[in-house]
Design a protein around this motif. Structure first.
Motif, PDB file in Angstrom:
ATOM      1  N   CYS A 122       0.836  -1.207   0.000  1.00 61.10           N
ATOM      2  CA  CYS A 122       0.000   0.000   0.000  1.00 61.10           C
ATOM      3  C   CYS A 122       0.870   1.257   0.000  1.00 61.10           C
ATOM      4  O   CYS A 122       0.604   2.204  -0.742  1.00 61.10           O
ATOM      5  CB  CYS A 122      -0.935   0.010   1.211  1.00 61.10           C
ATOM      6  SG  CYS A 122      -2.272  -1.198   1.120  1.00 61.10           S
ATOM      7  N   TYR A 123       1.920   1.261   0.825  1.00 56.27           N
ATOM      8  CA  TYR A 123       2.821   2.400   0.873  1.00 56.27           C
ATOM      9  C   TYR A 123       3.515   2.605  -0.475  1.00 56.27           C
ATOM     10  O   TYR A 123       3.653   3.732  -0.949  1.00 56.27           O
ATOM     11  CB  TYR A 123       3.855   2.221   1.995  1.00 56.27           C
ATOM     12  CG  TYR A 123       4.731   3.437   2.188  1.00 56.27           C
ATOM     13  CD1 TYR A 123       4.255   4.543   2.869  1.00 56.27           C
ATOM     14  CD2 TYR A 123       6.023   3.475   1.678  1.00 56.27           C
ATOM     15  CE1 TYR A 123       5.051   5.676   3.036  1.00 56.27           C
ATOM     16  CE2 TYR A 123       6.826   4.589   1.843  1.00 56.27           C
ATOM     17  CZ  TYR A 123       6.336   5.684   2.519  1.00 56.27           C
ATOM     18  OH  TYR A 123       7.114   6.801   2.679  1.00 56.27           O
ATOM     19  N   SER A 127      -0.081   5.055  -0.500  1.00 59.01           N
ATOM     20  CA  SER A 127      -0.926   5.244   0.678  1.00 59.01           C
ATOM     21  C   SER A 127      -0.119   5.813   1.836  1.00 59.01           C
ATOM     22  O   SER A 127       1.003   5.400   2.084  1.00 59.01           O
ATOM     23  CB  SER A 127      -1.563   3.921   1.101  1.00 59.01           C
ATOM     24  OG  SER A 127      -2.304   4.096   2.300  1.00 59.01           O
ATOM     25  N   HIS A 129      -1.830   6.022   4.869  1.00 59.03           N
ATOM     26  CA  HIS A 129      -2.725   5.628   5.961  1.00 59.03           C
ATOM     27  C   HIS A 129      -2.292   4.269   6.510  1.00 59.03           C
ATOM     28  O   HIS A 129      -2.973   3.266   6.331  1.00 59.03           O
ATOM     29  CB  HIS A 129      -4.171   5.583   5.471  1.00 59.03           C
ATOM     30  CG  HIS A 129      -4.633   6.860   4.856  1.00 59.03           C
ATOM     31  ND1 HIS A 129      -4.990   7.956   5.608  1.00 59.03           N
ATOM     32  CD2 HIS A 129      -4.765   7.234   3.559  1.00 59.03           C
ATOM     33  CE1 HIS A 129      -5.334   8.938   4.809  1.00 59.03           C
ATOM     34  NE2 HIS A 129      -5.208   8.533   3.557  1.00 59.03           N
ATOM     35  N   ASP A 133      -4.308   0.715   6.625  1.00 61.73           N
ATOM     36  CA  ASP A 133      -3.795  -0.369   5.784  1.00 61.73           C
ATOM     37  C   ASP A 133      -3.498  -1.607   6.617  1.00 61.73           C
ATOM     38  O   ASP A 133      -3.788  -2.736   6.199  1.00 61.73           O
ATOM     39  CB  ASP A 133      -2.531   0.081   5.042  1.00 61.73           C
ATOM     40  CG  ASP A 133      -2.788   1.237   4.087  1.00 61.73           C
ATOM     41  OD1 ASP A 133      -3.962   1.433   3.685  1.00 61.73           O
ATOM     42  OD2 ASP A 133      -1.830   1.947   3.751  1.00 61.73           O
TER      43      ASP A 133
END
Length: 178
Positions: A122-123, A127, A129, A133
């Motif tokens: 995700c990062y 992202s 968050h 996540d």
């Protein structure tokens, strides 16, 4: 001869897209090879432990053929995307997540390794968050783990989290049976 009389240039082979299609086809071959190694008991009638791997393999073959066809026709990316430089840092973070999963699944268990992978991927995709996540990854990993472990009876890597939850679930079931 005017420019309107000229034929458009034939599409060029899109090499990166072709390599992705060939890579997916190779992965399908690995799935087939490993599925053939799964022992199948004669007690299974039609649905055995190899059904889902073969379905997965078939899907991978179909998708790889479609990707290869698209590559031969010039690729699936619009020209603007082809000109966008690769974000190597983001790609490195995603690859680090995948490697972390492989390295950590044995010592930490499926759930913890999957959450770490999910957060890193995700990062890598932008992202910021991390807590959201991690919670999303935890829910998905637990659903996958208990789907395999409880519903199918397949251990995909129990670790501390899974062992603690299994103990709680077994105690609840024992209490209900009374």
């Amino acid at each position: 001869m005017s420019s309107s009389d000229q034929q458009p240039a034939p599409p060029r082979l899109a090499m990166p897209e072709l390599l992705i299609g060939i890579g997916l086809l190779a992965c399908a071959g690995a799935v087939a090879w490993q599925t053939l190694a799964i022992p199948v008991s004669p007690l299974y009638s039609k649905v055995g432990p190899t059904v889902f791997p073969y379905i997965t393999m078939t899907g991978m073959i179909v998708l790889s053929m479609l990707l290869i066809l698209a590559a031969v026709r010039g690729g699936w990316q619009p020209q603007e995307e082809k000109e966008t430089p690769t974000d190597w840092k983001a790609m490195g973070i995603v690859v680090a997540g995948l490697v972390a999963n492989l390295v950590l699944i044995q010592p930490l268990g499926f759930t913890a390794a999957s959450v770490i992978m999910f957060v890193l991927v995700c990062y890598g995709f932008g992202s910021k968050h991390t807590l959201r996540d991690a919670l999303t990854g935890l829910i998905l990993a637990l659903a996958a783990y208990f789907g395999f472990a409880r519903a199918l009876g397949v251990n995909i890597g129990a670790g501390f989290i899974e062992n603690q939850l299994n103990t709680v679930i077994d105690a609840i079931i024992a209490t209900l049976r009374g």
